[in-house]
Design an enzyme around this catalytic site. Structure first.
Site, PDB file in Angstrom:
ATOM      1  NE  ARG A  51      -7.595   5.140   4.549  1.00 61.44           N
ATOM      2  CZ  ARG A  51      -7.011   6.152   5.154  1.00 61.44           C
ATOM      3  NH1 ARG A  51      -7.556   6.674   6.228  1.00 61.44           N
ATOM      4  NH2 ARG A  51      -5.883   6.652   4.708  1.00 61.44           N
ATOM      5  CG  ASP A  98       2.434   1.270   9.456  1.00 59.12           C
ATOM      6  OD1 ASP A  98       1.553   1.713   8.736  1.00 59.12           O
ATOM      7  OD2 ASP A  98       3.487   1.900   9.711  1.00 59.12           O
ATOM      8  CB  CYS A 101      -5.100   6.708   9.763  1.00 59.94           C
ATOM      9  SG  CYS A 101      -5.809   5.239   9.042  1.00 59.94           S
ATOM     10  CE  LYS A 144      -1.824   1.827   3.913  1.00 59.59           C
ATOM     11  NZ  LYS A 144      -1.581   3.271   4.013  1.00 59.59           N
ATOM     12  CG  ASN A 145       2.367   2.717   3.629  1.00 59.79           C
ATOM     13  OD1 ASN A 145       1.187   3.023   3.453  1.00 59.79           O
ATOM     14  ND2 ASN A 145       2.864   2.477   4.823  1.00 59.79           N
ATOM     15  NE  ARG A 177      -0.203  10.382   9.772  1.00 61.05           N
ATOM     16  CZ  ARG A 177      -0.595   9.406   8.972  1.00 61.05           C
ATOM     17  NH1 ARG A 177      -1.868   9.153   8.827  1.00 61.05           N
ATOM     18  NH2 ARG A 177       0.287   8.692   8.299  1.00 61.05           N
TER      19      ARG A 177
HETATM   20  C1  UD1 Z   1       4.198   6.649   6.447  1.00 61.82           C
HETATM   21  C2  UD1 Z   1       3.233   5.501   6.243  1.00 61.82           C
HETATM   22  C3  UD1 Z   1       2.634   5.081   7.586  1.00 61.82           C
HETATM   23  C4  UD1 Z   1       3.757   4.778   8.567  1.00 61.82           C
HETATM   24  C5  UD1 Z   1       4.724   5.942   8.688  1.00 61.82           C
HETATM   25  C6  UD1 Z   1       5.930   5.642   9.553  1.00 61.82           C
HETATM   26  C7  UD1 Z   1       2.315   5.948   4.038  1.00 61.82           C
HETATM   27  C8  UD1 Z   1       1.138   6.283   3.233  1.00 61.82           C
HETATM   28  N1  UD1 Z   1       2.152   5.918   5.369  1.00 61.82           N
HETATM   29  O1  UD1 Z   1       3.449   7.752   6.931  1.00 61.82           O
HETATM   30  O2  UD1 Z   1       1.857   3.924   7.362  1.00 61.82           O
HETATM   31  O3  UD1 Z   1       3.212   4.521   9.824  1.00 61.82           O
HETATM   32  O4  UD1 Z   1       5.219   6.292   7.368  1.00 61.82           O
HETATM   33  O5  UD1 Z   1       6.638   4.577   9.052  1.00 61.82           O
HETATM   34  O6  UD1 Z   1       3.365   5.668   3.505  1.00 61.82           O
HETATM   35  N2  UD1 Z   1       6.530  14.297  10.840  1.00 61.82           N
HETATM   36  C9  UD1 Z   1       6.666  15.629  11.128  1.00 61.82           C
HETATM   37  N3  UD1 Z   1       6.619  16.527  10.092  1.00 61.82           N
HETATM   38  C10 UD1 Z   1       6.439  16.124   8.801  1.00 61.82           C
HETATM   39  C11 UD1 Z   1       6.297  14.754   8.520  1.00 61.82           C
HETATM   40  C12 UD1 Z   1       6.352  13.852   9.569  1.00 61.82           C
HETATM   41  O7  UD1 Z   1       6.818  16.005  12.269  1.00 61.82           O
HETATM   42  O8  UD1 Z   1       6.399  16.983   7.903  1.00 61.82           O
HETATM   43  C13 UD1 Z   1       6.568  13.304  11.945  1.00 61.82           C
HETATM   44  C14 UD1 Z   1       5.223  12.615  12.137  1.00 61.82           C
HETATM   45  O9  UD1 Z   1       4.375  13.365  12.949  1.00 61.82           O
HETATM   46  C15 UD1 Z   1       5.638  11.304  12.773  1.00 61.82           C
HETATM   47  C16 UD1 Z   1       6.997  11.033  12.147  1.00 61.82           C
HETATM   48  O10 UD1 Z   1       7.446  12.260  11.595  1.00 61.82           O
HETATM   49  O11 UD1 Z   1       5.792  11.483  14.158  1.00 61.82           O
HETATM   50  C17 UD1 Z   1       7.015   9.980  11.087  1.00 61.82           C
HETATM   51  O12 UD1 Z   1       6.053  10.262  10.122  1.00 61.82           O
HETATM   52  P1  UD1 Z   1       6.244   9.851   8.602  1.00 61.82           P
HETATM   53  O13 UD1 Z   1       7.355   8.857   8.481  1.00 61.82           O
HETATM   54  O14 UD1 Z   1       6.314  11.073   7.793  1.00 61.82           O
HETATM   55  O15 UD1 Z   1       4.892   9.133   8.289  1.00 61.82           O
HETATM   56  P2  UD1 Z   1       4.096   9.182   6.938  1.00 61.82           P
HETATM   57  O16 UD1 Z   1       5.052   9.287   5.806  1.00 61.82           O
HETATM   58  O17 UD1 Z   1       2.981  10.138   7.042  1.00 61.82           O
END
Ligand code: UD1
Length: 427
Positions: free
Chosen positions: A397, A305, A117, A22-23, A122
């Protein structure tokens, strides 16, 4: 909304084949916006999130057709719209990652602030800072992020946290920038490497994907390609837990050993017998799992996850386990639901202490998000009696044909229409 009805106690035995990641697929679909010509993606999972991303590509005026059998054709030669609507971004956070590619191709992009989610704060600050560092002028107003730049320029980008999404987004955007971009403290998630493999096939020059330093040398143009979606490690992990909690014997086909290693090691610690080949993993358990502590971390740490499905396993483990959630603080929203099934869990902030109980009992529960849904399914498989799980749209989803796959290995599970909703419709 429909409900999932599951009678626990059946021992799972058989083979399941994982779907495309998915990701990985979501990031690759957004990356396909960078190329001219047709891209053919194979093994695309038939799940809600991928359909949302396809709707997003269409909303941008890109040709995107589902052929069936997991084949999706994308032709982004023309991107005729530069605004990504709120209706789509609010459904799924990953769709925000079209911002950089559209900006790189068109010099302008406007994307609504993301939803997805509800698992904690986020933010998108790393994404925005990254795009700005590449030279874009960014304006955030009225719930939209607007970015403008005639030509992105390579730069040094440092991430405060190795965010998977931000690494993917900045890496993609940098492919068409002028000069070299280096992303420091980059995420090493397999889905970052998968996206880099895809972009490289399209003509990008990327080094270091899968390490903490990713280097991208910009090129003038990328082209469409054919690409097979890699297997979904989270789905593999969920079925592995399902095998353990039912003391079953499940062969999971289409895995990448390096990707599943972090959770496979934890399953071994809890007493499961794991046999791995180049692309399969057999998971067996002969007794109640043993307690083990889990601390979620960026890859190659334990994946956040899978924290939720693993909690269902630890709920019936022999002994006390401690879970520390370091990535998303609200990924504990399943705790009350598991407690209703007889689990003994005390959660405070980022920590949950689970005192394993010999058995759970079936109950009516509600999934609050995708992986919470997976946790409730695993718990219901282990529980005595019948469970009902509402909120299964969250599961849909991210898991392709989960009910069919579970049935094929012996689970007593089905989907029924919600009675209340039926009544409401009758009235
Ligand atoms: C992706 C995955 C999700 C997984 C996560 C962590 C997808 C669609 N989703 O989510 O399933 O759980 O990686 O492996 O690929 N953060 C910030 N600022 C930002 C971006 C992130 O502070 O601009 C923080 C987030 O709040 C969180 C951490 O960084 O605490 C990690 O988030 P991130 O790795 O970015 O998750 P996603 O890419 O959204």
């Amino acid at each position: 909304m429909d409900k999932l009805v599951l009678t626990g106690g059946a021992r799972l035995d058989g083979t399941v084949v994982t779907s495309g990641s998915k990701n990985g697929t979501l990031a690759i679909m957004a990356g396909a916006l960078l190329g001219k010509g047709e891209t053919i993606l194979k093994n695309v999972p038939s799940i809600g999130d991928c359909r949302t991303m396809m709707d997003m590509l269409r909303a941008l005026g890109v040709k995107c057709e589902e052929e069936g059998n997991g084949v999706v054709r994308i032709d982004a030669t023309e991107i005729s719209a530069t605004e990504a609507p709120y209706e789509l971004v609010k459904r799924m956070r990953a769709s925000f990652c079209v911002l950089g590619p559209v900006l790189a191709r068109k010099g302008y992009a406007k994307v609504a602030m993301p939803g997805g989610c509800d698992i904690g704060a986020r933010p998108i600050d790393f994404h925005v800072k990254g795009i700005q560092t590449l030279g874009a002028y960014v304006n955030i107003d009225h719930g939209f992020v607007e970015a403008e730049c005639e030509q992105l320029k390579g730069a040094q980008v440092y991430l405060n946290f190795p965010s998977a999404g931000a690494t993917q987004h900045i890496m993609s955007s940098a492919c068409l920038a002028e000069g070299v971009t280096t992303i420091h403290n980059a995420a090493a998630e397999p889905e970052v490497t998968q996206l880099a493999e895809f972009l490289t096939k399209m003509g990008a020059r990327i080094e270091g994907a899968g390490t903490s330093t990713v280097r991208v040398e910009g090129v003038g143009e990328l082209h469409g390609v054919e690409f097979d979606m890699p297997p979904d490690r989270m789905e593999a992990g969920t079925f592995a837990v399902a095998a353990v909690v039912t003391m079953g014997d499940v062969r999971i086909e289409r895995i990448r050993p390096d990707d599943v290693e972090p959770f496979a090691l934890k399953l071994r610690e809890s007493g499961a017998i794991i046999e791995m080949t180049e692309n399969t993993m057999r998971v067996r358990a002969n007794s109640r799992p043993m307690a083990t502590d889990i601390m979620t971390m960026p890859h190659p740490g334990f994946p956040t996850d899978l924290q939720q499905p693993f909690a269902a396993m630890l709920a019936i483990a022999d002994g006390t386990s401690v879970i520390t959630e370091n990535v998303y603080e609200r990924r504990f929203r399943y705790v009350n639901e598991l407690t209703r099934m007889g689990a003994d869990i005390k959660q405070d902030g980022r920590t949950a202490v689970i005192n394993g109980v010999p058995k759970l009992t079936g109950a009516q529960t509600t999934a609050s998000d995708l992986r919470a849904g997976a946790a409730l399914v695993c718990a219901a498989l282990a529980a005595e009696g019948q469970s009902e799980i509402s909120g299964i749209e969250h599961i849909e989803r991210g898991y392709e044909k989960m009910v069919d796959k579970l049935k094929s290995i012996g689970a007593q599970v089905g989907v029924v229409p919600d009675e209340q909703e039926k009544e409401a419709v009758c009235v």
